[in-house]
Write an enzyme that holds these catalytic residues in place. Structure first.
Site, short mmCIF file in Angstrom:
data_model
loop_
_atom_site.label_atom_id
_atom_site.label_comp_id
_atom_site.label_asym_id
_atom_site.label_seq_id
_atom_site.Cartn_x
_atom_site.Cartn_y
_atom_site.Cartn_z
N MET A 1 0.92 -1.28 -0.01
CA MET A 1 -0.02 -0.01 -0.07
C MET A 1 0.92 1.28 0.02
O MET A 1 0.27 2.35 0.23
CB MET A 1 -0.85 -0.04 1.13
N LEU B 1 6.64 3.03 1.10
CA LEU B 1 7.72 1.81 1.41
C LEU B 1 8.82 2.16 2.34
O LEU B 1 9.08 3.41 2.55
CB LEU B 1 8.19 1.81 -0.15
N HIS C 1 9.43 -3.69 3.02
CA HIS C 1 8.99 -3.88 1.66
C HIS C 1 10.25 -4.16 0.67
O HIS C 1 10.19 -5.08 -0.21
CB HIS C 1 8.28 -2.65 1.01
N GLN D 1 -10.41 -2.34 2.69
CA GLN D 1 -9.75 -3.13 3.68
C GLN D 1 -9.77 -2.41 5.13
O GLN D 1 -9.21 -2.67 6.00
CB GLN D 1 -8.57 -3.82 3.61
N GLY E 1 5.04 -10.27 4.17
CA GLY E 1 5.78 -10.19 5.44
C GLY E 1 5.15 -10.98 6.56
O GLY E 1 3.97 -10.69 6.90
N GLN E 2 6.02 -11.58 7.41
CA GLN E 2 5.48 -11.89 8.68
C GLN E 2 4.99 -10.97 9.66
O GLN E 2 4.09 -11.54 10.53
CB GLN E 2 6.80 -12.65 9.26
N LYS E 3 5.44 -9.87 9.64
CA LYS E 3 4.72 -8.96 10.30
C LYS E 3 3.12 -8.97 10.35
O LYS E 3 2.50 -8.83 11.34
CB LYS E 3 5.07 -7.27 10.07
N VAL F 1 11.34 -7.25 9.25
CA VAL F 1 12.57 -6.03 9.22
C VAL F 1 12.33 -5.30 10.43
O VAL F 1 11.22 -4.60 10.52
CB VAL F 1 12.88 -5.56 7.93
N SER G 1 7.22 -0.23 9.87
CA SER G 1 5.76 -0.24 9.49
C SER G 1 5.32 1.06 8.98
O SER G 1 5.89 2.09 9.45
CB SER G 1 4.78 -0.05 10.61
O1 PAF Z 1 -0.21 -5.69 3.76
C1 PAF Z 1 -0.57 -4.53 3.16
O2 PAF Z 1 0.12 -3.85 2.77
C2 PAF Z 1 -2.04 -4.82 2.39
O3 PAF Z 1 -2.88 -5.38 3.09
C3 PAF Z 1 -2.02 -5.59 0.89
C4 PAF Z 1 -1.43 -7.26 1.31
C5 PAF Z 1 -0.91 -4.89 0.11
C6 PAF Z 1 -3.44 -5.76 0.63
O4 PAF Z 1 -3.84 -4.39 0.29
#
Ligand code: PAF
Length: 282
Positions: A30, A33, A37, A61, A149-151, A178, A187
């Protein structure tokens, strides 16, 4: 690096590069970065012929409208970071490109208990939106490997379940968390922390590390109470600290109950919600 804003252009390009013995890795994001990422991109670039990254702040979401509005958006910086990474193509679509038939295009997967605990309990509708967008992006990119990511441990468990139920031809690769030098999990939301909470935030990882290191010394219930108290005393508002089976995500009552155990936490640091986890065994 190519930049595509239209699904059709991305798909046309993919058609020209797809081929025998060529692998496509996909990193959905999203934006905003950070090194977390970029480590997903690195892993994908090392294992695949081409790496596609998407940046799309998926409206479906977000159960909290303010969170959607406040979600950091830094496209110019993101593009710069990606140009200097192993990313071959960036997909940066508008909402209509991802959801040409409107936002009400759910995915028919029954998640059951997986989506009812932890993030699912505190963010109603969140995982339905995550599944919807990841499913849609997978349809567009058709990657061989998907990097997450595992986060967001519960998120990757749910996407894994979606892949299993729908028999999607993609391998999910879960990448390690990370962390900043002081332990705080990277994050996009960290930039919104106040200086006070930024300096306290490593406590979250310290608590999880202690649970992992000394798990045998207390019962699961005792660790949970201890962790809640630690967080509250430092001024955080914990939403949950759960110790769960890494596959079913159901809370365990003893560390002997499963060979794969993960401690997961969500806590408010002022008006910023942080999550983190550690694999205790497995
Ligand atoms: O983890 C994220 O950044 C989002 O939930 C994802 C997987 C890109 C879906 O929008």
């Amino acid at each position: 690096m190519y930049l595509f804003q239209r699904s059709e252009d991305l798909q046309n390009w993919l058609q020209t590069v797809r081929g025998h013995n060529r692998k496509i890795g996909f990193v959905p994001t999203m934006g905003a970065l950070h090194a977390g990422h970029l480590s997903l991109i690195d892993q994908s670039a090392a294992a695949n012929t081409f790496t596609v990254c998407s940046i799309f702040v998926n409206p479906t979401q977000f159960n909290d409208h303010t969170d959607l509005e406040k979600y950091p958006r830094t496209p110019a910086r993101d593009i710069e970071l990606l140009v200097n990474s192993g990313c071959d193509a960036l997909f940066l679509p508008a909402v209509g490109e991802v959801y040409p038939e409107g936002l009400d295009t759910g995915v028919d997967v029954s998640l059951g208990q997986l989506a009812e605990v932890m993030e699912g309990a505190f963010r109603p509708g969140h995982f339905a939106g995550v599944m919807q967008v990841v499913h849609r992006l997978l349809q567009l990119v058709l990657p061989d490997r998907l990097y997450m990511g595992q986060k967001d441990f519960q998120q990757q468990a749910i996407i894994q379940e979606m892949i299993r139920q729908l028999e999607l031809p993609v391998e999910l690769v879960m990448a390690d968390i990370v962390r900043e030098a002081d332990g705080l999990a990277m994050s996009s939301r960290n930039v919104r922390l106040s200086p006070e909470f930024r300096s306290k935030a490593p406590l979250i990882h310290e608590i999880l590390s202690q649970i992992k290191q000394d798990s045998e010394e207390r019962s699961v219930a005792e660790w949970k109470t201890w962790a809640h108290n630690q967080l509250e005393q430092a001024g955080f508002r914990p939403e949950y600290l759960e110790i769960v089976d890494g596959k079913t995500l159901q809370p365990v009552s003893s560390f002997k109950e499963s060979k794969y155990i993960v401690a997961c936490v969500a806590a408010w640091a002022g008006d910023v919600r942080l999550i983190d986890n550690v694999i205790v065994r497995g």
